[in-house]
Design a protein around this motif. Sequence first.
Motif, PDB file in Angstrom:
ATOM      1  N   UNK A  36       0.860  -1.259   0.029  1.00  0.00           N
ATOM      2  CA  UNK A  36       0.023  -0.148   0.098  1.00  0.00           C
ATOM      3  C   UNK A  36       0.897   1.289   0.309  1.00  0.00           C
ATOM      4  N   UNK A  37       2.090   1.156  -0.025  1.00  0.00           N
ATOM      5  CA  UNK A  37       3.227   2.364  -0.111  1.00  0.00           C
ATOM      6  C   UNK A  37       3.376   2.633  -1.554  1.00  0.00           C
ATOM      7  N   UNK A  38       3.367   3.939  -2.030  1.00  0.00           N
ATOM      8  CA  UNK A  38       3.860   4.461  -3.024  1.00  0.00           C
ATOM      9  C   UNK A  38       5.085   5.403  -2.975  1.00  0.00           C
ATOM     10  N   UNK A  39       6.061   5.025  -3.538  1.00  0.00           N
ATOM     11  CA  UNK A  39       7.398   5.981  -3.281  1.00  0.00           C
ATOM     12  C   UNK A  39       7.565   6.436  -4.637  1.00  0.00           C
ATOM     13  N   UNK A  40       8.095   7.734  -4.901  1.00  0.00           N
ATOM     14  CA  UNK A  40       8.380   8.541  -6.140  1.00  0.00           C
ATOM     15  C   UNK A  40       9.918   8.136  -6.299  1.00  0.00           C
ATOM     16  N   UNK A  41      10.376   8.036  -7.692  1.00  0.00           N
ATOM     17  CA  UNK A  41      11.660   7.790  -7.904  1.00  0.00           C
ATOM     18  C   UNK A  41      12.367   9.440  -7.980  1.00  0.00           C
ATOM     19  N   UNK A  42      13.540   9.516  -7.442  1.00  0.00           N
ATOM     20  CA  UNK A  42      14.041  10.995  -7.300  1.00  0.00           C
ATOM     21  C   UNK A  42      14.838  11.072  -8.641  1.00  0.00           C
ATOM     22  N   UNK A  43      15.616  12.536  -8.811  1.00  0.00           N
ATOM     23  CA  UNK A  43      15.915  12.930  -9.981  1.00  0.00           C
ATOM     24  C   UNK A  43      17.219  12.073 -10.114  1.00  0.00           C
ATOM     25  N   UNK A  44      17.949  11.120  -9.367  1.00  0.00           N
ATOM     26  CA  UNK A  44      18.917  10.247  -9.708  1.00  0.00           C
ATOM     27  C   UNK A  44      18.441   8.901  -9.635  1.00  0.00           C
ATOM     28  N   UNK A  45      17.197   8.379  -9.942  1.00  0.00           N
ATOM     29  CA  UNK A  45      16.676   7.206  -9.911  1.00  0.00           C
ATOM     30  C   UNK A  45      16.378   6.435  -8.730  1.00  0.00           C
ATOM     31  N   UNK A  46      16.584   7.020  -7.690  1.00  0.00           N
ATOM     32  CA  UNK A  46      16.348   6.313  -6.398  1.00  0.00           C
ATOM     33  C   UNK A  46      15.108   6.204  -5.725  1.00  0.00           C
ATOM     34  N   UNK A  47      14.756   5.206  -5.169  1.00  0.00           N
ATOM     35  CA  UNK A  47      13.636   5.016  -4.405  1.00  0.00           C
ATOM     36  C   UNK A  47      13.966   4.493  -2.955  1.00  0.00           C
ATOM     37  N   UNK A  48      13.342   4.974  -1.888  1.00  0.00           N
ATOM     38  CA  UNK A  48      13.621   4.661  -0.758  1.00  0.00           C
ATOM     39  C   UNK A  48      12.652   3.688  -0.306  1.00  0.00           C
ATOM     40  N   UNK A  49      13.435   2.632   0.379  1.00  0.00           N
ATOM     41  CA  UNK A  49      12.353   1.434   0.943  1.00  0.00           C
ATOM     42  C   UNK A  49      12.048   1.694   2.304  1.00  0.00           C
ATOM     43  N   UNK A  50      10.646   1.709   2.644  1.00  0.00           N
ATOM     44  CA  UNK A  50      10.319   1.879   3.792  1.00  0.00           C
ATOM     45  C   UNK A  50      10.976   0.918   4.913  1.00  0.00           C
ATOM     46  N   UNK A  51      11.160   1.567   6.163  1.00  0.00           N
ATOM     47  CA  UNK A  51      11.875   1.073   7.322  1.00  0.00           C
ATOM     48  C   UNK A  51      11.055  -0.310   7.493  1.00  0.00           C
ATOM     49  N   UNK A  52       9.611  -0.296   7.493  1.00  0.00           N
ATOM     50  CA  UNK A  52       8.814  -1.448   7.832  1.00  0.00           C
ATOM     51  C   UNK A  52       9.091  -2.868   6.775  1.00  0.00           C
ATOM     52  N   UNK A  53       9.530  -2.273   5.559  1.00  0.00           N
ATOM     53  CA  UNK A  53       9.732  -3.415   4.677  1.00  0.00           C
ATOM     54  C   UNK A  53      11.154  -3.774   4.791  1.00  0.00           C
ATOM     55  N   UNK A  54      11.969  -2.900   5.207  1.00  0.00           N
ATOM     56  CA  UNK A  54      13.281  -3.318   5.544  1.00  0.00           C
ATOM     57  C   UNK A  54      13.642  -4.347   6.628  1.00  0.00           C
ATOM     58  N   UNK A  55      12.854  -3.632   7.713  1.00  0.00           N
ATOM     59  CA  UNK A  55      12.852  -4.811   8.979  1.00  0.00           C
ATOM     60  C   UNK A  55      12.085  -6.211   8.829  1.00  0.00           C
ATOM     61  N   UNK A  56      10.920  -6.300   7.770  1.00  0.00           N
ATOM     62  CA  UNK A  56      10.320  -7.573   7.704  1.00  0.00           C
ATOM     63  C   UNK A  56      11.362  -8.464   6.964  1.00  0.00           C
ATOM     64  N   UNK A  57      12.239  -7.982   6.018  1.00  0.00           N
ATOM     65  CA  UNK A  57      13.063  -8.852   5.264  1.00  0.00           C
ATOM     66  C   UNK A  57      14.484  -8.713   5.837  1.00  0.00           C
ATOM     67  N   UNK A  58      14.845  -8.040   6.847  1.00  0.00           N
ATOM     68  CA  UNK A  58      16.187  -8.124   7.284  1.00  0.00           C
ATOM     69  C   UNK A  58      16.991  -7.528   6.482  1.00  0.00           C
ATOM     70  N   UNK A  59      16.681  -6.334   5.853  1.00  0.00           N
ATOM     71  CA  UNK A  59      17.498  -5.850   4.990  1.00  0.00           C
ATOM     72  C   UNK A  59      18.068  -4.611   5.823  1.00  0.00           C
ATOM     73  N   UNK A  60      19.549  -4.548   5.835  1.00  0.00           N
ATOM     74  CA  UNK A  60      20.404  -3.517   6.522  1.00  0.00           C
ATOM     75  C   UNK A  60      21.012  -2.632   5.367  1.00  0.00           C
ATOM     76  N   UNK A  61      21.753  -1.623   6.125  1.00  0.00           N
ATOM     77  CA  UNK A  61      22.359  -0.551   5.183  1.00  0.00           C
ATOM     78  C   UNK A  61      23.352  -1.239   4.010  1.00  0.00           C
ATOM     79  N   UNK A  62      24.112  -2.303   4.670  1.00  0.00           N
ATOM     80  CA  UNK A  62      24.988  -2.998   3.780  1.00  0.00           C
ATOM     81  C   UNK A  62      24.528  -4.248   2.994  1.00  0.00           C
ATOM     82  N   UNK A  63      23.249  -4.595   3.092  1.00  0.00           N
ATOM     83  CA  UNK A  63      22.502  -5.557   2.348  1.00  0.00           C
ATOM     84  C   UNK A  63      22.453  -5.424   0.954  1.00  0.00           C
ATOM     85  N   UNK A  64      22.761  -6.409   0.204  1.00  0.00           N
ATOM     86  CA  UNK A  64      22.864  -6.497  -1.344  1.00  0.00           C
ATOM     87  C   UNK A  64      21.418  -6.655  -1.892  1.00  0.00           C
ATOM     88  N   UNK A  65      20.726  -5.964  -2.646  1.00  0.00           N
ATOM     89  CA  UNK A  65      19.653  -6.473  -3.298  1.00  0.00           C
ATOM     90  C   UNK A  65      19.734  -6.627  -4.939  1.00  0.00           C
TER      91      UNK A  65
END
Length: 82
Positions: free
Chosen positions: A6-35
Motif C-alpha cells: 500500500x506504499x507508493x514512493x516516487x523516484x528521485x532525480x537520480x533514479x533512487x527509491x527509498x524502501x520503507x523501514x517496515x519493509x526493511x525490517x520484515x526482510x532483514x535488509x540493513x544498510x550494507x545488504x545487497x539487493x
Amino acid sequence: MVKSTGVIRKVDELGRVVLPVEVRHVLGIEETSGLEILVDEENEQVILRKATRICLKCRSTENLKKVVSGYYLCDNCIAELK
C-alpha cells in the motif's frame, strides 16, 4: 507470494527509491545488504530481491569467498580467473 504494502514512493532525480523501514525490517535488509534487481518486461515490473550469497560468475552457493562487500566468487571461479 507477492502482496501489496500500500506504499507508493516516487523516484528521485537520480533514479533512487527509498524502501520503507517496515519493509526493511520484515526482510532483514540493513544498510550494507545487497539487493538483486530483476525486471519482468512483460508485466512491467521491477522486483527487488534480497541478495543471497552466490558466486557472481557461476551462481554456485558453495565454497564462496567475499571479493568485496556483498559480492562473492567460488573457489572454482577464482581459480579460473587466475
